[in-house]
Design a protein around this motif. Structure first.
Motif, PDB file in Angstrom:
ATOM      1  N   TYR A  15       0.836  -1.208   0.000  1.00 33.35           N
ATOM      2  CA  TYR A  15       0.000   0.000   0.000  1.00 33.35           C
ATOM      3  C   TYR A  15       0.869   1.257   0.000  1.00 33.35           C
ATOM      4  O   TYR A  15       0.579   2.220  -0.733  1.00 33.35           O
ATOM      5  N   LYS A  16       1.932   1.265   0.774  1.00 29.67           N
ATOM      6  CA  LYS A  16       2.818   2.427   0.797  1.00 29.67           C
ATOM      7  C   LYS A  16       3.458   2.655  -0.567  1.00 29.67           C
ATOM      8  O   LYS A  16       3.565   3.803  -1.019  1.00 29.67           O
ATOM      9  N   ASN A  17       3.870   1.587  -1.219  1.00 27.56           N
ATOM     10  CA  ASN A  17       4.461   1.733  -2.549  1.00 27.56           C
ATOM     11  C   ASN A  17       3.445   2.269  -3.545  1.00 27.56           C
ATOM     12  O   ASN A  17       3.780   3.102  -4.407  1.00 27.56           O
ATOM     13  N   TRP A  18       2.199   1.812  -3.426  1.00 24.22           N
ATOM     14  CA  TRP A  18       1.167   2.310  -4.341  1.00 24.22           C
ATOM     15  C   TRP A  18       0.880   3.785  -4.104  1.00 24.22           C
ATOM     16  O   TRP A  18       0.706   4.552  -5.050  1.00 24.22           O
ATOM     17  N   VAL A  19       0.848   4.195  -2.839  1.00 21.82           N
ATOM     18  CA  VAL A  19       0.612   5.601  -2.509  1.00 21.82           C
ATOM     19  C   VAL A  19       1.743   6.470  -3.047  1.00 21.82           C
ATOM     20  O   VAL A  19       1.515   7.552  -3.606  1.00 21.82           O
ATOM     21  N   ARG A  20       2.975   6.005  -2.920  1.00 24.83           N
ATOM     22  CA  ARG A  20       4.117   6.791  -3.391  1.00 24.83           C
ATOM     23  C   ARG A  20       4.124   6.940  -4.911  1.00 24.83           C
ATOM     24  O   ARG A  20       4.534   7.981  -5.422  1.00 24.83           O
ATOM     25  N   LYS A  21       3.640   5.929  -5.613  1.00 22.83           N
ATOM     26  CA  LYS A  21       3.647   5.972  -7.067  1.00 22.83           C
ATOM     27  C   LYS A  21       2.432   6.682  -7.640  1.00 22.83           C
ATOM     28  O   LYS A  21       2.475   7.115  -8.803  1.00 22.83           O
ATOM     29  N   ASN A  22       1.342   6.785  -6.877  1.00 20.19           N
ATOM     30  CA  ASN A  22       0.103   7.364  -7.397  1.00 20.19           C
ATOM     31  C   ASN A  22      -0.444   8.451  -6.463  1.00 20.19           C
ATOM     32  O   ASN A  22      -1.572   8.340  -5.960  1.00 20.19           O
ATOM     33  N   PRO A  23       0.331   9.498  -6.185  1.00 19.42           N
ATOM     34  CA  PRO A  23      -0.176  10.536  -5.260  1.00 19.42           C
ATOM     35  C   PRO A  23      -1.334  11.340  -5.827  1.00 19.42           C
ATOM     36  O   PRO A  23      -2.164  11.840  -5.082  1.00 19.42           O
TER      37      PRO A  23
END
Length: 347
Positions: A15-23
Motif C-alpha cells: 500500500y505504501k508503494n502504491w501511494v508513493r507511485k500514485n499521489p
C-alpha cells in the motif's frame, strides 16, 4: 490466522508503494470517501454518527497518506516532539465531533459535555506547549495541513536549491558582526580579470537573521495574541458553566477574545519589517473569515439570524431554478448542523 498476520506487513508495504507511485489519483479515492459521508447523512438510522465516522476516517486517511508521500519526497525518518504533538492534535481535531456525537448517543448530554471538556483541556494544554516550549507562533487549523501533492516535487527541489545556495554563501563569505556587511573570503575571490568589484549579495536566509531584533520586540504581543486565541475555548466553556448556554455573555466573551487576538496581530503587521510568514498571514485571514460564523452560533442564531436565513433559503428555492434541490435540504439540516458544528470551541 498466522498466515494472514504474516501477510499484513506485506500488504502495508504494498500500500505504501502504491501511494508513493500514485499521489495524484489517490486524491480521487479520498474525495469519494468524503462524499459518501454527505450521502449517508439522514438516510439510515444513526446516520449522523455514521456520517461523521466516515468523514473522520477519510480525513485521517488523507493525513496518513500525506505522511507516506512526505517521507518519500523529503526523506523524513524521524519526528521531534513538536511534530508528535501536532500529529495527536490533528487526530483529535479530526475526530472530536464524532467523539461528541458518540458520547451523547451512549451516555446522554452529561457524557457529551464530559467528552467536550476532556477534549478541550487536551487541546488547550497541547497548544500552549507548542507556543511556550516549542516557540510556535500561529498554530494552524489543523496543525498538520493537507499536503499540496501537485507542488511537492517543486517545493522539495526549491528547498534543496536553497540549502545549496546557503552552503555556497557560507563557504565563500562571512558577515561582520558590528555592521552586518557581507565580506568575501580571500580564498573564494575570483581571478582579477573576472572581478566585478560589486558587493557580495546577501543570502535570503541571512537577511532574515537581521530581523531577529524586530522578532524579539514583536514576540511579546504575538505570544499574548496566540495565548488569547488558544485559551478562548476553555474560557467560553467556563462562562457557559457560570452564565448558562442560552445567555449572551459567553457569546460576547468569545467574540471579544477573537477580536482582541486579531487586533494584537494586526498591530504587529503594521510595522514595516513584517515578522509574520505568508503561511501565518493566511491562517490569520482564515480566522478573520471565521468571525462570520458568529451569526450561526447560539444565542445569536436563535434570536436574530435563524428566521432571516430560513426566509432567504425559501426565497431562493422559489425564485431561482433548481435552487430548491440545495436550499430545502439545507434548511432541514441547518438546525442540526448549528447545534453540532458551530461551537465556539470548534475553531
Amino acid at each position: 490466522m498466522s498466515s494472514i498476520l504474516l501477510t499484513l506487513p506485506e500488504i502495508y508495504n504494498a500500500y505504501k508503494n502504491w501511494v508513493r507511485k500514485n499521489p495524484q489519483s489517490l486524491g480521487d479515492w479520498e474525495t469519494s470517501a468524503k462524499w459518501i459521508s454527505y450521502f449517508i447523512a439522514g438516510r439510515i438510522n444513526n446516520s449522523h454518527v455514521v456520517s461523521e465516522l466516515v468523514y473522520c476516517l477519510s480525513n485521517l486517511l488523507v493525513m496518513f497518506n500525506d505522511i507516506i508521500i512526505k517521507k518519500n519526497y523529503c526523506q523524513m525518518h524521524s519526528t521531534n516532539s513538536a511534530e508528535k504533538l501536532k500529529l495527536w492534535l490533528t487526530i483529535i481535531e479530526y475526530s472530536e465531533v464524532f467523539c461528541e456525537l458518540s458520547a451523547k448517543k451512549l451516555w446522554g448530554v452529561t457524557g457529551k459535555w464530559i467528552i467536550i471538556v476532556c477534549i478541550q483541556v487536551f487541546k488547550c494544554i497541547t497548544r500552549l506547549m507548542l507556543i511556550y516550549r516549542y516557540k510556535e507562533t500561529v498554530i494552524q487549523h489543523p496543525p498538520i495541513p493537507v499536503l499540496d501533492r501537485k507542488n511537492i516535487k517543486s517545493a522539495t527541489n526549491l528547498s534543496t536549491i536553497g540549502e545549496m545556495a546557503q552552503n555556497q554563501f557560507d563557504t565563500s563569505s562571512f558577515i561582520l558582526k558590528s555592521s552586518g556587511r557581507v565580506v568575501r573570503k580571500i580564498e573564494a575571490s575570483p581571478p582579477l580579470a573576472l572581478r566585478t568589484w560589486k558587493p557580495v549579495p546577501k543570502s535570503q536566509n541571512v537577511s532574515c537573521k537581521n530581523n531577529e531584533l524586530i522578532e524579539d520586540v514583536l514576540s511579546g504581543r504575538k505570544l499574548i495574541a496566540e495565548t488569547i486565541y488558544v485559551t478562548k475555548p476553555m474560557i467560553h466553556l467556563a462562562s457557559q458553566a457560570c452564565f448558562g448556554t442560552k445567555t449572551w455573555k459567553p457569546w460576547l466573551i468569545a467574540l471579544t477574545m477573537d477580536l482582541a487576538s486579531l487586533h494584537l496581530y494586526r498591530s504587529c503587521r503594521a510595522i514595516p519589517l513584517n515578522s509574520l510568514t505568508p503561511q501565518q498571514r493566511l491562517q490569520l485571514s482564515k480566522r478573520q473569515l471565521l468571525l462570520v460564523l458568529y451569526i450561526i452560533r447560539s444565542p445569536f442564531y436563535e434570536k436574530q439570524s435563524r428566521d432571516k436565513i430560513n426566509a432567504l433559503l425559501e426565497a431562493l428555492s422559489k425564485h431561482v431554478p433548481l435552487a430548491g434541490l440545495i436550499c430545502k435540504p439545507l434548511a432541514q439540516y441547518l438546525p442540526f448542523w448549528q447545534s453540532t458544528y458551530f461551537y465556539m470551541w470548534s475553531t
